[in-house]
Design a protein around this motif. Structure first.
Motif, PDB file in Angstrom:
ATOM      1  N   LEU B 381       0.849  -1.035  -0.124  1.00  0.00           N
ATOM      2  CA  LEU B 381      -0.085  -0.091  -0.029  1.00  0.00           C
ATOM      3  C   LEU B 381       0.794   1.115   0.086  1.00  0.00           C
ATOM      4  CD1 LEU B 381      -2.541  -1.344   2.766  1.00  0.00           C
ATOM      5  CD2 LEU B 381      -2.981  -1.167   0.419  1.00  0.00           C
ATOM      6  N   ASP B 382       0.253   2.239  -0.526  1.00  0.00           N
ATOM      7  CA  ASP B 382       1.243   3.512  -0.404  1.00  0.00           C
ATOM      8  C   ASP B 382       1.114   4.147   0.804  1.00  0.00           C
ATOM      9  OD1 ASP B 382       2.459   5.632  -0.752  1.00  0.00           O
ATOM     10  OD2 ASP B 382       1.047   6.689  -2.315  1.00  0.00           O
ATOM     11  N   THR B 383       2.220   4.052   1.550  1.00  0.00           N
ATOM     12  CA  THR B 383       1.998   4.617   3.119  1.00  0.00           C
ATOM     13  C   THR B 383       2.951   5.954   3.067  1.00  0.00           C
ATOM     14  OG1 THR B 383       3.820   3.525   3.822  1.00  0.00           O
ATOM     15  CG2 THR B 383       1.773   2.488   4.209  1.00  0.00           C
ATOM     16  N   SER B 384       3.320   6.570   2.080  1.00  0.00           N
ATOM     17  CA  SER B 384       4.102   7.822   1.896  1.00  0.00           C
ATOM     18  C   SER B 384       3.108   8.777   2.204  1.00  0.00           C
ATOM     19  CB  SER B 384       4.921   7.716   0.771  1.00  0.00           C
ATOM     20  OG  SER B 384       3.755   8.109  -0.216  1.00  0.00           O
ATOM     21  N   LYS B 385       2.066   8.785   1.941  1.00  0.00           N
ATOM     22  CA  LYS B 385       0.925   9.884   1.996  1.00  0.00           C
ATOM     23  C   LYS B 385       0.449   9.687   3.648  1.00  0.00           C
ATOM     24  CE  LYS B 385       0.298  11.528  -2.448  1.00  0.00           C
ATOM     25  NZ  LYS B 385      -0.237  12.405  -3.404  1.00  0.00           N
ATOM     26  N   GLY B 386      -0.475  10.484   3.713  1.00  0.00           N
ATOM     27  CA  GLY B 386      -1.384  10.389   5.086  1.00  0.00           C
ATOM     28  C   GLY B 386      -0.777  11.187   6.130  1.00  0.00           C
ATOM     29  N   GLY B 387      -1.726  11.740   6.891  1.00  0.00           N
ATOM     30  CA  GLY B 387      -1.155  12.729   7.909  1.00  0.00           C
ATOM     31  C   GLY B 387      -0.879  13.937   7.139  1.00  0.00           C
ATOM     32  N   ASP B 388      -1.247  14.146   5.772  1.00  0.00           N
ATOM     33  CA  ASP B 388      -1.151  15.374   5.186  1.00  0.00           C
ATOM     34  C   ASP B 388      -2.047  16.589   5.561  1.00  0.00           C
ATOM     35  OD1 ASP B 388       0.961  14.309   3.750  1.00  0.00           O
ATOM     36  OD2 ASP B 388      -0.532  13.659   2.239  1.00  0.00           O
ATOM     37  N   PHE B 389      -1.537  17.494   5.687  1.00  0.00           N
ATOM     38  CA  PHE B 389      -2.332  18.704   6.403  1.00  0.00           C
ATOM     39  C   PHE B 389      -3.352  19.127   5.126  1.00  0.00           C
ATOM     40  CE2 PHE B 389       1.860  18.899   8.277  1.00  0.00           C
ATOM     41  CZ  PHE B 389       1.521  18.621   9.378  1.00  0.00           C
TER      42      PHE B 389
END
Lengths: 492, 492
Positions: B381-389
């Motif tokens: 899964l692409d976990t590089s993103k997430g928790g972006d503002f």
């Protein structure tokens, strides 16, 4: 099948052989083959294995409510512009060396197993600084929630464990003066309100260069700054007379100097105290003035952030750790008579830790951060509940099992926490007993007859009243009875 | 202030002294005082301290998306009637002894520091069994998500680390046959769907007593059951010919027996295969029949739970661990060409582990459980993103700072993740640059003029279009633009 067989006759024999061998010293021992001895050894180990946790480390059961609180704090951190960092539970021993003063003896080391010398992390701050230094990051806002390890004398009464959670947020980077510092206090207030602390809290604030100035003004010799600072740090646990004894008798401070220190550390107040001090001798000292100016700026921001009523400028706050360079603060519960918890959160500014760690004074990363002692929070919040189930479901008749699975699934989809008694036939009495045993408020029950009418029996366990509910209205009914949010999450 | 001073002259001197001393052997060394040498030692250590993580252990940054997935899995576990258990990261070394066969060499031991012999946990199953045995619990459904430790050869390519998360749910207790087992498969399917796995998955299932029966029917000598089982376990990585070589050449199996095993392990299918096998030789074997009957019951429940299309009865599935006694299963991604991940979840029934651990065969706790290899999930899964503002906020003018704080606060209350540039004056260009740098989709900006009109400028960073929005409509506007839930949570 494949499970290891139980100890068999030859092992018992070998055991008796070995115990006889022990009596006759080593000659007979040699005659017992190595492999059998090894098996005896393993056997004996596992028989003797006490079923217990490591000293000072707990099983937490159920951990659901604690998890909810942790997630709430994480969400607050995130909403204030922080991202989550996850570092290993171990660090190279060298990374932790010389960071914790006397407390270094509390670090857990791992066995050198043909690799690097490793230790369990003592806090989350040094790993964070290591992360910044290693990746040459100079501006970041991160939070981290994780376990840390201290080989301290455990005390359940005082909530002191060898494994416990820390919960940190840090603002690294060059910001306008005291903006990030004020934000830490804002976040702290938000957390303490959100978790519904059952006691009044207040946040003591002070400043390391105010302390430096104070020491100079009082006439403390420079080499005694640190030792006297750690004496002052004890003022929340010891009366002044004892602290003074320690300063004068143990650390060799002049008694008059100690008395002058007392005239400062006994003062606390709000921003008007800052103005007073600026007019006095302390305001003339270079460090003193710089610190007091910072405190004035802090009050300006906390006013705008509407939290200045929760903070108290307190000259007796010293904070033990060496690495603080500016603001220091500590949240305490005020009217806490039942549990002795001490400070429930603390933090401060440490502008030199990263450059010290890298041994590169050009790589400056100013940081201000906050650590919530969630173990102490947990100690005064009721964490025994939480993660409780909303209802239990059961039915009679193998032919309605599929319908039970479907109803449970529909409820789950709506966020209702369903416990299924994993038997094909569940009599109502068994269902109600399960509710009693596990404090579950509602029981859903049906048989073929109810299915034919497309209804289920819903029992409210508190009133013991049963109601027939059409299947397609069950989820809505439960959500409204349980007062859940529309997405099924609990209203907290 | 209080920061430790940099290395000073006497230390450098001492260092030179010591290096000279080394040249002249030990006589001079003695003349350098112990305390100075200690300081040199510490100094040298910290100077040499490489800024790195322990081998095979990572910093995870940002960890937000991984946290979201972990929380999602936790919620699914909870919705199926499990509560969270949190056990220490260490166990007594004795507790882990003799549980992992050959793999015991991969256990991390701690230094004995005047207390108990401790080791880092190798999995979450043995600690769970220890918890049950210690507290004499015979019925419980618990989940646990935590890090485990294996001193294995790390491989980033294969996603093999020395510190990684496990994510377990286990049903302990006496339930109706195969109901909890089927529930495990149901939960597994729900997780794999919910995390939006980008590949097709399937779940292989088999049964340990089916394997026992098969071995007996094929003529495998009882003492070879386990060794042959671990050979079969390699079939997903090795072709049959190699596995056969290992069985015959290394483990001494008769070649004809191996061929007969092949006639079984090459078969897979659905419940019709079970019916066929029941008619054959395997159905006559006591273990074989018992296992096949269980598999039939499993299919009945998975049918009702509507997941039987996702499972595949596969006689080549063996699962290495010794402690399984009944159902075994493993989820694999089917068309995964980009990343080699192997199984992403696995589990099975282990009815004897607790009684073995307690060495008390009367304390029986049948358990079936499931472990999700979330590291492998994260890998695909692409976990590089997430928790972006969601937005960044800035203003110009010290007099509007309080209003900025208030607007940010209002947005936060609604669940919008606001990044505040912690400067009093933030020029729009700086704001936009921050958005570019951190992939933030919206920028909120204002000065005194906008405040007088009760509006802010909202810039959509993708279209670079600005819009004036009344302050009291900003939160609604952003929530609708960001397509958030009404409580501000992301729609996932």
């Amino acid at each position: 099948n494949f499970v290891t067989p139980r100890p068999c006759v030859d092992e018992r024999m070998a055991e008796r052989l070995a115990s006889t061998a022990r009596l006759f010293n080593s000659s007979l021992v040699r005659s017992v083959s190595h492999s059998i001895l090894l098996r005896i050894h393993n056997r004996t180990c596992s028989e003797m294995a006490p079923l217990k946790n490591p000293k000072g480390m707990r099983d937490i059961w159920p951990a659901c409510h604690r998890e909810t609180i942790i997630q709430t704090i994480g969400r607050i951190f995130r909403s204030h512009g922080a991202r989550s960092l996850d570092t290993p539970v171990c660090e190279l021993t060298e990374t932790l060396t010389n960071k914790y003063g006397e407390d270094s003896k509390l670090i857990y080391d791992l066995k050198d197993q043909g690799g690097e010398a490793l230790s369990l992390r003592y806090d989350l701050t040094v790993p964070f600084a290591r992360f910044l230094a290693q990746n040459k990051i100079q501006a970041i806002t991160r939070y981290q929630i994780g376990k840390v390890y201290r080989r301290d004398n455990p005390s359940i009464k005082k909530g002191r464990f060898r494994e416990f959670y820390q919960c940190d947020i840090d603002f690294a980077g060059k910001f306008d003066n005291m903006m990030a510092d004020a934000k830490c206090l804002k976040i702290l207030c938000e957390i303490l309100r959100k978790v519904q602390l059952p006691y009044k809290f207040s946040i003591k604030v002070n400043h390391r260069t105010v302390l430096s100035g104070m020491f100079r003004v009082c006439g403390v010799p420079p080499q005694l700054f640190k030792p006297i600072c750690s004496s002052i740090d004890k003022l929340d646990k010891m009366p002044w007379e004892e602290v003074k004894q320690e300063m004068c008798k143990v650390k060799g401070l002049d008694e008059q100097v100690a008395d002058k220190i007392y005239s400062y550390v006994s003062r606390s107040g709000d921003s008007t105290l800052i103005d007073q001090l600026l007019e006095e001798e302390l305001g003339q000292d270079e460090d003193g003035k710089r610190g007091l100016d910072d405190m004035k700026a802090l009050y300006k921001h906390t006013d705008l952030l509407e939290v200045s009523n929760d903070i108290k400028f307190d000259l007796s706050l010293a904070r033990g750790l060496d690495y603080y360079t500016g603001l220091i603060f500590e949240a305490v519960v005020e009217d806490n008579v039942e549990v002795e918890v001490g400070s429930i959160a603390a933090g401060g500014r440490y502008d030199n830790l990263v450059s010290d760690l890298m041994d590169n004074q050009n790589f400056r990363v100013p940081i201000v951060g906050l650590s919530v002692g969630i173990e102490r929070l947990f100690a005064i919040l009721d964490t025994s509940k939480g993660g409780d189930f909303h209802c239990v479901i059961g039915s009679i008749g193998e032919d309605v099992l599929g319908e039970r699975y479907k109803i449970a699934e529909t409820l789950r989809q709506r966020g209702v926490l369903v416990k299924d008694v994993l038997k094909v036939n569940v009599k109502p009495l068994v269902l109600y007993q399960t509710c009693e045993d596990e404090s579950i408020p509602y029981a859903v029950f049906f048989g073929r007859k109810e299915m034919n009418d497309s209804v289920v029996c819903l029992r409210d366990m508190s009133s013991r009243k049963d109601e027939k509910i059409p299947i397609d209205q069950l989820a809505d009914k439960l959500i409204s009875l349980l007062n859940l949010n529309q997405d099924g999450s609990a209203k907290i």
